[in-house]
Design an enzyme around this catalytic site. Structure first.
Site, short mmCIF file in Angstrom:
data_model
loop_
_atom_site.label_atom_id
_atom_site.label_comp_id
_atom_site.label_asym_id
_atom_site.label_seq_id
_atom_site.Cartn_x
_atom_site.Cartn_y
_atom_site.Cartn_z
N LYS A 1 0.86 -1.18 0.00
CA LYS A 1 0.00 0.00 0.00
C LYS A 1 0.90 1.23 0.00
O LYS A 1 1.83 1.32 0.82
CB LYS A 1 -0.90 0.01 1.24
CG LYS A 1 -2.18 0.81 1.09
CD LYS A 1 -3.02 0.67 2.35
CE LYS A 1 -4.44 1.10 2.16
NZ LYS A 1 -5.20 1.05 3.43
O1 G3P Z 1 -7.50 2.05 5.38
C1 G3P Z 1 -7.85 2.96 4.40
C2 G3P Z 1 -9.07 3.73 4.75
O2 G3P Z 1 -10.19 2.89 4.72
C3 G3P Z 1 -8.99 4.43 6.09
O3 G3P Z 1 -9.94 5.44 6.07
O4 G3P Z 1 -11.06 7.43 7.02
O5 G3P Z 1 -11.43 5.18 8.05
O6 G3P Z 1 -9.21 6.29 8.32
P1 G3P Z 1 -10.43 6.10 7.45
#
Ligand code: G3P
Length: 228
Positions: free
Chosen positions: A83
């Site tokens: 990633k």
């Molecule tokens: O892991 C990638 C993404 O899904 C994280 O998004 O906004 O939940 O931190 P968030």
């Protein structure tokens, strides 16, 4: 649309994997920082459980070091993919990693313009964020729709991975606009599962069934006979 789980928690993956719905998983530095225990062990266990693409994120800001970190995390498990956060260094690292044969999930993508660049750099997956866009008043689903259309036009084979989901509606809308994958937090997966009418319906079935005990006798006999 395929479903990945977005977590650094092995326990959450173990629970949801029993539903038979997971095609992969995504982690990120914040999720791993929240999780218990060794990050490498957690990533290995998650990849082994889901038996599908499991994203492990590089953390350097230097493209050369990103490539070194990417090669290193790929050795954790056959299903681990790299990633890489979007940006000029990330694009450079993604292009090099793809040249070396390593699939990349390019993350922190918030626009179709960024998605086009990620696709052209060779990203296998493009993580298009929803919740964080909504958090600043930008229509995340309209953006995701633009990303899906733009990537499809690009025909690089990149898959659009909806990320940063906050609620079941994000998953529904992501499927409707044509995202290839949604990576879903444990909490949202549980919200997708539950509905009060399902609960009350099951309760009523059980109550009506119990009102006629001979029915259970019949079912138990059927099961016993099937085992002979
Ligand atoms: O892991 C990638 C993404 O899904 C994280 O998004 O906004 O939940 O931190 P968030």
């Amino acid at each position: 649309m395929k479903l990945f789980i977005d977590t650094g928690s092995v326990a959450e993956v173990e629970e949801i994997a029993q539903w038979g719905i997971l095609a992969g998983a995504t982690t990120n530095p914040s999720l791993l920082a929240k999780a218990e225990g060794d990050a490498g062990e957690a990533i290995k266990k998650i990849a082994e459980i889901v038996q599908g693409p499991t994203s492990a994120e590089v953390v350097s800001e230097d493209p050369g070091r990103m490539v070194e970190e990417g090669i290193a995390v790929r050795e954790l498990h056959e299903h681990v993919i790299v990633k890489v956060p979007f940006g000029p260094a990330g694009l450079q690292a993604t292009a090099k990693l793809r040249e070396l044969g390593h699939p990349v999930n390019m993350t922190l993508v918030f626009s179709a313009a960024q998605a086009i660049l990620a696709a052209e750099a060779g990203a296998t997956y493009i993580s298009s964020f929803l919740g964080r866009l909504d958090d600043i008043g930008i229509d995340s689903i309209a953006t995701l729709h633009d990303v899906v259309e733009a990537v499809a036009e690009n025909s690089t084979g990149a898959q659009v991975l909806a990320a940063s989901l906050r609620n079941p509606l994000h998953a529904i809308k992501a499927a409707q606009v044509g995202a290839d994958i949604s990576t879903v937090p444990y909490k949202v997966l549980k919200q997708m599962l539950n509905h009060p009418l399902t609960t009350s319906g099951n309760d009523q079935f059980a109550k009506d069934w119990a009102s006629k005990p001979e029915l259970q006798v019949w079912m138990d006999g059927l099961v016993d006979a099937s085992k002979k």
